[in-house]
Design a protein around this motif. Structure first.
Motif, PDB file in Angstrom:
ATOM      1  N   GLU A 105      40.296  -9.419 -16.247  1.00 19.89           N
ATOM      2  CA  GLU A 105      41.308  -8.394 -16.527  1.00 19.89           C
ATOM      3  C   GLU A 105      40.806  -6.998 -16.142  1.00 19.89           C
ATOM      4  N   THR A 112      46.048  -5.079 -21.168  1.00 20.06           N
ATOM      5  CA  THR A 112      45.842  -6.048 -20.080  1.00 20.06           C
ATOM      6  C   THR A 112      47.042  -6.985 -19.920  1.00 20.06           C
ATOM      7  N   SER A 113      46.927  -7.959 -19.050  1.00 21.58           N
ATOM      8  CA  SER A 113      48.064  -8.790 -18.601  1.00 21.58           C
ATOM      9  C   SER A 113      48.871  -9.529 -19.677  1.00 21.58           C
TER      10      SER A 113
END
Ligand code: SF4
Ligand code: SF4
Length: 79
Positions: free
Chosen positions: A65, A6-7
């Motif tokens: 997310e 994820t980010s």
């Protein structure tokens, strides 16, 4: 099921996860790393070493997310 990046990887991106993956299914993209969901064997080794906790089991990805579940898959479909 597979693990998903994820980010938080975007600001770290040092690649520790790649070193520990037993099936070599993590690859570097332009902004972050991605996990190939068709190859991941759900061992959790990458999750344990990620310094920014960017890696989640697919069904545990936080709501904000959630787009990354498909973004990881699409990265490998578009190569
Ligand atoms: S260990 Fe975490 S931050 Fe580092 S490349 Fe892998 S997913 Fe990204
Ligand atoms: S869970 Fe295991 S197999 Fe899946 S990407 Fe992480 S290290 Fe590789």
């Amino acid at each position: 099921m597979a693990f998903v990046i994820t980010s938080p990887c975007k600001t770290e991106k040092a690649g520790e996860c790649v070193e520990v993956c037993p099936v070599d299914c993590i690859e570097e993209g332009k902004d972050m790393f991605y996990i190939d969901p068709d190859i991941c064997i759900d061992c959790g080794a990458c999750e344990a070493v990620c310094p920014v906790e960017a890696i989640y089991m697919e069904d545990e990805v936080p709501e904000k997310e959630s787009e990354y579940v498909s973004l990881n898959r699409v990265f490998f479909e578009n190569r």
